[in-house]
Design a protein around this motif. Structure first.
Motif, PDB file in Angstrom:
ATOM      1  N   SER A 303       0.828  -1.210   0.000  1.00  9.56           N
ATOM      2  CA  SER A 303       0.000   0.000   0.000  1.00  9.56           C
ATOM      3  C   SER A 303       0.857   1.253   0.000  1.00  9.56           C
ATOM      4  O   SER A 303       0.335   2.368  -0.120  1.00  9.56           O
ATOM      5  CB  SER A 303      -0.938   0.004   1.208  1.00  9.56           C
ATOM      6  OG  SER A 303      -0.215  -0.173   2.417  1.00  9.56           O
ATOM      7  N   PRO A 311       0.449  -0.973   7.178  1.00 12.17           N
ATOM      8  CA  PRO A 311      -0.264  -1.299   5.939  1.00 12.17           C
ATOM      9  C   PRO A 311      -1.631  -0.620   5.889  1.00 12.17           C
ATOM     10  O   PRO A 311      -2.310  -0.506   6.906  1.00 12.17           O
ATOM     11  CB  PRO A 311      -0.413  -2.824   6.007  1.00 12.17           C
ATOM     12  CG  PRO A 311       0.605  -3.278   7.010  1.00 12.17           C
ATOM     13  CD  PRO A 311       0.739  -2.172   7.988  1.00 12.17           C
ATOM     14  N   ASP A 312      -2.008  -0.171   4.705  1.00 13.38           N
ATOM     15  CA  ASP A 312      -3.342   0.390   4.487  1.00 13.38           C
ATOM     16  C   ASP A 312      -4.153  -0.672   3.749  1.00 13.38           C
ATOM     17  O   ASP A 312      -4.044  -0.831   2.529  1.00 13.38           O
ATOM     18  CB  ASP A 312      -3.248   1.671   3.661  1.00 13.38           C
ATOM     19  CG  ASP A 312      -4.611   2.316   3.413  1.00 13.38           C
ATOM     20  OD1 ASP A 312      -5.634   1.703   3.803  1.00 13.38           O
ATOM     21  OD2 ASP A 312      -4.649   3.408   2.824  1.00 13.38           O
ATOM     22  N   ALA A 315      -6.487   0.443   0.778  1.00 17.37           N
ATOM     23  CA  ALA A 315      -5.926   1.062  -0.431  1.00 17.37           C
ATOM     24  C   ALA A 315      -6.171   0.186  -1.660  1.00 17.37           C
ATOM     25  O   ALA A 315      -6.012  -1.043  -1.612  1.00 17.37           O
ATOM     26  CB  ALA A 315      -4.437   1.304  -0.237  1.00 17.37           C
ATOM     27  N   ARG A 316      -6.557   0.847  -2.765  1.00 22.08           N
ATOM     28  CA  ARG A 316      -6.805   0.146  -4.024  1.00 22.08           C
ATOM     29  C   ARG A 316      -6.018   0.814  -5.147  1.00 22.08           C
ATOM     30  O   ARG A 316      -5.718   2.011  -5.101  1.00 22.08           O
ATOM     31  CB  ARG A 316      -8.295   0.165  -4.369  1.00 22.08           C
ATOM     32  CG  ARG A 316      -9.178  -0.573  -3.361  1.00 22.08           C
ATOM     33  CD  ARG A 316     -10.652  -0.393  -3.681  1.00 22.08           C
ATOM     34  NE  ARG A 316     -11.522  -1.021  -2.688  1.00 22.08           N
ATOM     35  CZ  ARG A 316     -12.044  -2.233  -2.803  1.00 22.08           C
ATOM     36  NH1 ARG A 316     -11.774  -2.953  -3.904  1.00 22.08           N
ATOM     37  NH2 ARG A 316     -12.820  -2.730  -1.860  1.00 22.08           N
ATOM     38  N   HIS A 322      -7.665  -4.261  -4.457  1.00 20.84           N
ATOM     39  CA  HIS A 322      -6.875  -3.984  -3.249  1.00 20.84           C
ATOM     40  C   HIS A 322      -5.383  -4.162  -3.536  1.00 20.84           C
ATOM     41  O   HIS A 322      -4.965  -5.153  -4.148  1.00 20.84           O
ATOM     42  CB  HIS A 322      -7.272  -4.942  -2.119  1.00 20.84           C
ATOM     43  CG  HIS A 322      -8.525  -4.538  -1.419  1.00 20.84           C
ATOM     44  ND1 HIS A 322      -9.732  -5.156  -1.609  1.00 20.84           N
ATOM     45  CD2 HIS A 322      -8.764  -3.538  -0.511  1.00 20.84           C
ATOM     46  CE1 HIS A 322     -10.657  -4.587  -0.859  1.00 20.84           C
ATOM     47  NE2 HIS A 322     -10.096  -3.611  -0.185  1.00 20.84           N
ATOM     48  N   LEU A 323      -4.581  -3.197  -3.109  1.00 23.07           N
ATOM     49  CA  LEU A 323      -3.131  -3.301  -3.274  1.00 23.07           C
ATOM     50  C   LEU A 323      -2.574  -4.442  -2.423  1.00 23.07           C
ATOM     51  O   LEU A 323      -1.595  -5.082  -2.796  1.00 23.07           O
ATOM     52  CB  LEU A 323      -2.467  -1.976  -2.894  1.00 23.07           C
ATOM     53  CG  LEU A 323      -2.811  -0.794  -3.801  1.00 23.07           C
ATOM     54  CD1 LEU A 323      -2.174   0.486  -3.270  1.00 23.07           C
ATOM     55  CD2 LEU A 323      -2.354  -1.061  -5.237  1.00 23.07           C
TER      56      LEU A 323
END
Length: 421
Positions: A303, A311-312, A315-316, A322-323
């Motif tokens: 992310s 970590p996020d 996040a995409r 999603h990353l």
């Protein structure tokens, strides 16, 4: 009887004087972190750090005091080598014989950990103590074999559940008594473990033996750098740190609800986790990073950010995906997805050569110290076993849970409060 303070975990002494040592959290996943190879993305190996690279000439001089409020080898910064041996008591071995064995181990450990070599220590003559520690813990079976101790068994000493995907070999797990010997030198660790075995030969026999390693001090320009495991991943970013407000409560057993002999002690979960390295190495770097959820080179979450950036998980990318994948190891093992669960990992790599099928018999000796394994290791591993992407590349082949008593005062022997309480 209270144990005197040991040299604080943030400091260490050597034959040249007293130096400073600081802990770095080293796990929490940064790679095969956390529970992965066993449990939780919260715990990891500790890194021994100083203000710069440790000169090779000083590696052998480090000493860690044997006596203290809790046993050495738990919250101390991780040494480079480990020798693990589980013992089963000989038939009809009772409390008296166990006391003699533990008294003998105490006398021997006091001498060896300060580098007090004698002519009987020929293999290590000329060596320093090399941060040698001896840590003793008891398995659940001990309380069944020694009837006098049955009512001293901790409530948390119940068998670990069977996790999905386990392929456990009972002969390489559990055991009545576990001895963890750690040192910065492999010869010192091996010699100390062998001497302890000789001392125990009349009362117990070795059930299983495993040894492991991490990167040695002085071979990396940054002594504070996170270790890498055999998969090439940084392994040890999110470990709880000694300056965390809840560090002591996370790792050490406090008074209340447990027998007094384990106050100041800790529970250890051991898992031998074979890595399917040939299969793993067939993946490209990008695929490996998606399995873990972190960059291989820096350990940063996918992310964004740096190694220790949180970590996020929301996040995409531009494609809306999603990353950090839903089954990525870092997500499955992270405290945020495990009700904040943490544990202190001091894992070691192992390599026992090729198996009969030619595949490498190598991986991780997962060692997690915690105050409450039933609410620490167990729920995290249950989640990992059900959906961690890393499961395709590892096999859990041995397991054990042990209770380490509190520290040893100057006038005590190991486990005295259990045997005489």
């Amino acid at each position: 009887m209270s144990a005197p303070d040991r040299i604080p975990d943030g400091e260490q002494s050597s034959q040249r004087g007293v130096g400073r040592r600081r802990f770095l959290g080293s796990l929490g996943l940064a790679g095969i972190g956390g529970a992965a190879l066993g449990a939780g993305g919260t715990a990891g190996a500790l890194s021994l750090a100083n203000d710069g690279t440790t000169p090779l000439s000083t590696v052998g001089e480090r000493t860690i005091a044997f006596h203290g409020p809790h046993q050495a080898g738990i919250t101390d910064a991780q040494q480079a080598r480990v020798d693990l041996r589980a013992y089963d008591l000989a038939p009809d071995t009772g409390r008296a014989a166990l006391q003699r064995m533990l008294r003998g181990w105490t006398t021997l450990a006091e001498r060896l950990t300060r580098g007090g070599w004698t002519d009987a220590d020929a293999p290590v003559l000329g060596s320093g103590p090399s941060a040698l520690t001896v840590t003793v813990a008891f398995g659940a079976s001990l309380f069944d074999k020694v009837p006098e101790l049955a009512d001293r068994r901790p409530a948390r000493m119940i068998p670990l559940p069977e996790f999905a995907g386990d392929e456990l070999d009972p002969s390489r797990g559990e055991g009545d008594v576990l001895v963890q010997v750690c040192a910065d030198d492999a010869l010192v660790a091996a010699h100390a473990a062998r001497m302890l075995g000789r001392e125990a030969s009349q009362a117990a026999s070795v059930r299983w033996h495993m040894s492991g390693f991490t990167r040695s001090q002085g071979v990396h320009p940054d002594s504070a750098a996170t270790q890498r495991n055999l998969m090439g991943q940084l392994d040890g970013t999110g470990n709880p740190r000694p300056d965390d407000e809840d560090f002591t409560d996370t790792v050490l057993v406090s008074a209340g609800g447990e027998p007094d002999w384990i106050h100041g002690g800790s529970y250890l979960v051991m898992r031998r986790i074979r890595m399917l390295l040939d299969t793993w190495e067939e993946l490209g770097t990008g695929a490996q990073e998606r399995v873990i959820g972190r960059r291989k080179d820096t350990g940063a979450p996918l992310s964004g950010g740096e190694e220790r950036t949180e970590p996020d998980f929301d996040a995409r990318g531009d494609d809306g995906i999603h990353l950090i994948a839903p089954d990525a190891h870092v997500r499955m093992a992270h405290p945020d997805t495990n009700l904040g669960t943490t544990m202190l990992r001091r894992g070691y790599s192992y390599d026992d050569g090729p198996r009969e099928d030619g595949a490498p018999d190598a991986g991780l000796l997962f060692l997690a110290w915690q105050a409450d394994p039933l609410n620490g290791f167990v729920p995290v591993q249950e989640q990992l076993s059900r959906g961690d992407a890393l499961n395709r590349f590892v096999r859990h082949e041995a397991s054990g849970q042990y209770a380490a008593p509190g520290g040893v005062a100057e006038d005590e022997y190991l486990g005295q409060r259990l045997l005489e309480g």
